[in-house]
Write a protein that holds these residues in place. Structure first.
Motif, short mmCIF file in Angstrom:
data_model
loop_
_atom_site.label_atom_id
_atom_site.label_comp_id
_atom_site.label_asym_id
_atom_site.label_seq_id
_atom_site.Cartn_x
_atom_site.Cartn_y
_atom_site.Cartn_z
N GLU A 1 0.83 -1.21 0.00
CA GLU A 1 0.00 0.00 0.00
C GLU A 1 0.86 1.25 0.00
O GLU A 1 0.58 2.23 -0.71
CB GLU A 1 -0.93 -0.03 1.22
N ALA A 2 1.95 1.23 0.77
CA ALA A 2 2.83 2.40 0.83
C ALA A 2 3.55 2.61 -0.50
O ALA A 2 3.71 3.75 -0.95
CB ALA A 2 3.84 2.23 1.97
N PHE A 3 3.99 1.53 -1.13
CA PHE A 3 4.64 1.65 -2.44
C PHE A 3 3.68 2.25 -3.47
O PHE A 3 4.07 3.08 -4.30
CB PHE A 3 5.14 0.29 -2.92
N ASP A 4 2.41 1.82 -3.43
CA ASP A 4 1.43 2.36 -4.37
C ASP A 4 1.19 3.85 -4.13
O ASP A 4 1.09 4.63 -5.09
CB ASP A 4 0.12 1.59 -4.27
N ALA A 5 1.11 4.25 -2.87
CA ALA A 5 0.93 5.67 -2.58
C ALA A 5 2.14 6.48 -3.05
O ALA A 5 1.99 7.56 -3.65
CB ALA A 5 0.72 5.87 -1.07
N ALA A 6 3.34 5.97 -2.80
CA ALA A 6 4.55 6.67 -3.23
C ALA A 6 4.63 6.72 -4.75
O ALA A 6 5.10 7.72 -5.32
CB ALA A 6 5.78 5.98 -2.66
N VAL B 1 -6.95 -5.33 -5.24
CA VAL B 1 -6.73 -5.63 -6.66
C VAL B 1 -7.03 -4.42 -7.52
O VAL B 1 -6.28 -4.10 -8.47
CB VAL B 1 -7.58 -6.85 -7.09
N THR B 2 -8.11 -3.72 -7.23
CA THR B 2 -8.47 -2.52 -7.99
C THR B 2 -7.41 -1.45 -7.85
O THR B 2 -7.04 -0.79 -8.84
CB THR B 2 -9.83 -1.98 -7.52
N ARG B 3 -6.91 -1.26 -6.64
CA ARG B 3 -5.86 -0.27 -6.41
C ARG B 3 -4.60 -0.61 -7.19
O ARG B 3 -4.02 0.24 -7.87
CB ARG B 3 -5.52 -0.21 -4.92
N LYS B 4 -4.17 -1.85 -7.10
CA LYS B 4 -2.95 -2.26 -7.81
C LYS B 4 -3.07 -2.05 -9.31
O LYS B 4 -2.14 -1.54 -9.96
CB LYS B 4 -2.66 -3.74 -7.53
N ALA B 5 -4.20 -2.42 -9.88
CA ALA B 5 -4.39 -2.29 -11.32
C ALA B 5 -4.35 -0.83 -11.74
O ALA B 5 -3.71 -0.47 -12.74
CB ALA B 5 -5.71 -2.93 -11.73
N ALA B 6 -5.02 0.04 -11.00
CA ALA B 6 -5.06 1.46 -11.35
C ALA B 6 -3.68 2.10 -11.24
O ALA B 6 -3.26 2.88 -12.11
CB ALA B 6 -6.05 2.20 -10.47
N VAL B 7 -2.96 1.78 -10.17
CA VAL B 7 -1.63 2.38 -9.97
C VAL B 7 -0.64 1.87 -11.02
O VAL B 7 0.13 2.64 -11.60
CB VAL B 7 -1.12 2.09 -8.54
#
Length: 363
Positions: free
Chosen positions: A221-226, A295-301
């Motif tokens: 989650e932190a990597f996706d935010a960064a 899964v939705t977050r990962k795909a969008a990022v």
């Protein structure tokens, strides 16, 4: 107001020559600027109110990072106030969470994540560094590479496996602990990074931020935010590169007229504009799904990272091409924007890694 304030700071305090001077300094950024960030509340944007922060949405962070991208700001904002703050906010150690987040808010603490290793290949759940239980604490052994903003960090968040558990745990380690050695080096975009070696580094049990049950999810989650923060920064850099290039082709005269009147060059500028707008749409989609289910977050990022990385290469490369030979010189800012955009592709997973993750999310 936030955008106007950040843009004014970049215009008045971060002109190109001042930035070049900071990049060549020993530290690589300005401690005075860092204090200004704290005074303006920028370091507190993503910190919850219960920890002394402003509790803003991630939209405000993206606005700020876009302006930082325009100025090629060198201070370790993303490493400290986005990546490590997200980890600390979700850690299992309540006392450490409140203490360190308060220090970040006041500008007293700079943090860096020590996770990448020679064989980790951007995977949040993979770590060869070990943390052996010893007495009332742990002993860390291993090597971390490419710790972005590591040379200036007061503390490191370190991923390490405990005993025989294959999933990593997270530990907070000060930069002056015995047994820790640091090898610092510059990055192509003017930033700094370091390789860390842990040789029987002792840390107390209270230094453990998260166990293996939660650490991987927290890191992801932190990597996706960064990544989203860096995407906003890259868009700011692309827009600045376009502005510099547009100004140049209006003033560079060839065959008796500004080269900006040549239709072929106008087409290139139009294509650069389209790439930036595509990138902005991808950023908006990533922001909209940053708090969605995993899964939705990962795909969008991942989709946004791939789109913006490709756009950055195109916009930065075209900016240099339209400047001609001078675009390759150290004195020309467009080359520095290009380096920034090239470095962006390698942070928190490169385009190939994010393409594979996007495919896995859509199976």
């Amino acid at each position: 107001m936030l955008r106007d304030g950040a843009r004014r700071f970049v215009r008045e305090q971060y002109d190109f020559e001042a930035r070049r001077g900071l990049s060549r300094s020993e530290v690589g950024h300005s401690s005075t600027h860092w204090k200004t960030f704290a005074e303006l509340g920028w370091l507190a944007l993503g910190i919850p109110e219960d920890a002394g922060g402003l509790g803003c949405s991630f939209n405000e962070t993206a606005i700020l990072l876009e302006e930082f991208g325009r100025g090629l700001v060198l201070e370790p904002f993303v490493s400290t106030a986005v990546l490590c703050v997200r980890i600390l906010d979700r850690c299992e150690n309540a006392d450490v969470r409140l203490q360190v987040l308060a220090e970040v808010t006041s500008g007293e603490a700079k943090l860096a994540l020590a996770h990448d290793e020679p064989a980790s290949r951007f995977e949040p759940g993979r770590a060869a560094t070990s943390a052996r239980a010893h007495g009332d604490g742990f002993v860390l052994n291993g090597t971390k590479m490419l710790v972005v903003d590591g040379p200036s960090a007061d503390r490191y968040i370190v991923s390490a496996t405990v005993d025989d558990d294959p999933a990593p745990s997270l530990f907070l380690v000060p930069n002056d602990v015995p047994g820790l050695t640091l090898g610092a080096y510059p990055l192509i975009d003017g930033g700094r990074a370091a390789d860390l070696r842990f040789a029987d580094v002792a840390c107390p049990a209270a230094a453990r931020l998260a166990g293996p049950q939660r650490a991987t999810d927290i890191l992801e989650e932190a990597f996706d935010a960064a990544t989203v923060a860096r995407i906003a920064e890259a868009i700011g850099a692309m827009e600045a590169a376009m502005a510099v290039t547009n100004e140049y082709i209006k003033t560079r005269v060839q065959f008796g007229q500004p080269i900006g009147k040549f239709q072929a060059l106008q087409h290139r500028m139009a294509e650069m504009f389209i790439e930036v707008e595509k990138s902005r749409s991808s950023l908006f989609r990533a922001l909209a799904h940053l708090d969605a289910e995993t899964v939705t977050r990962k795909a969008a990022v991942s989709a946004a990272k791939v789109v913006v990385a490709a756009a950055g290469k195109f916009v930065g490369g075209q900016g240099i091409q339209l400047h001609g030979g001078m675009g390759m010189t150290e004195e020309c800012s467009v080359g520095h924007y290009f380096k920034k955009l090239m470095a962006f592709d390698k942070l928190y997973g490169d385009s190939d890694w994010h393409l594979l993750r996007y495919a896995a999310c859509n199976q």
